[in-house]
Design an enzyme around this catalytic site. Structure first.
Site, PDB file in Angstrom:
ATOM      1  CG  HIS A  69      24.676   7.837  -5.969  1.00  0.00           C
ATOM      2  ND1 HIS A  69      23.593   8.691  -5.964  1.00  0.00           N
ATOM      3  CD2 HIS A  69      24.946   7.561  -4.665  1.00  0.00           C
ATOM      4  CE1 HIS A  69      23.226   8.909  -4.699  1.00  0.00           C
ATOM      5  NE2 HIS A  69      24.030   8.232  -3.902  1.00  0.00           N
ATOM      6  CB  ALA A  89      35.337   9.124  -6.642  1.00  0.00           C
ATOM      7  CD  GLU A  90      30.500  12.696  -8.719  1.00  0.00           C
ATOM      8  OE1 GLU A  90      29.838  13.045  -9.716  1.00  0.00           O
ATOM      9  OE2 GLU A  90      30.392  13.258  -7.611  1.00  0.00           O
TER      10      GLU A  90
END
Length: 201
Positions: free
Chosen positions: A110, A180-181
């Site tokens: 997310h 991040a992801e």
């Protein structure tokens, strides 16, 4: 080695992050066994084919009810022999039956620091628009287990990303993906497939 099936709906950038991590030797406990798309023509399917990963399309519009679609998704996962499932830009909330069948075996990435900017309706650019509208100085991404509550499952990993002056939703989305992801998802998948999280409840 655990068989992992990735559910996609669009471009497949997070799928590509997993493919690249596997090629670098960073996913020794996971085999990317299949990719299932909710949409015909999703570019993620091309990424999978290029990497030699089998694909299947289970279009949402082909099923009259949510329950029927969930049954079709379960059947596809079973055909691929899925031990674990990764939601990588899958634009459909899985029903309770899927979640129950794969309890603590489905992970999602997310694009925010849960519990901020998450839940129903919070996906894609909507998340980054909300973060900018609120004026936060730090956002990020979260990888978590999937349960019956949207974005409500146990957090596995999080990583913060700075919000910069002049950011647009698109610019912030790209930075969160890159910093991040794409970093967290392979790490989290390896933690789960290697059994290092078995003691976490």
């Amino acid at each position: 080695m655990k068989r992992v099936v990735v559910l996609v709906s669009g471009g497949g950038t997070n799928l590509q992050a997993l493919i690249d991590a596997k090629a670098r030797g960073e996913l020794p406990s996971a085999e990317l066994a299949g990719v299932v798309s909710s949409k015909e023509g999703a570019f993620a399917l091309e990424r999978a084919k290029k990497a030699g990963i089998p694909t299947e399309v289970v279009p949402r519009k082909a099923y009259a009810s949510r329950a029927d679609y969930d049954e079709a998704i379960i059947a596809a996962l079973e055909r691929f022999g899925a031990d674990y499932v990764v939601l990588a830009g899958f634009l459909y909330v899985l029903g309770d039956k899927v979640v129950e069948n794969y309890d603590r075996r489905i992970i999602n990435v997310h694009p925010a620091l849960i519990p901020s900017f998450c839940g129903d309706g919070m996906y894609g650019l909507h998340v980054h628009e909300a973060a900018l509208a609120y004026g936060v100085k730090v956002t990020g991404a979260t990888v978590h287990f999937v349960n019956e509550v949207t974005d409500g499952g146990q957090i596995i990993l999080q990583k913060a990303v700075d919000v910069l002056p002049g950011d647009t939703p698109e610019r912030l989305q790209r930075r969160v993906m890159e910093q991040a992801e794409w970093v967290l998802l392979p790490k989290a998948l390896e933690l789960v497939c290697s059994g290092q999280l078995e003691g976490m409840k």
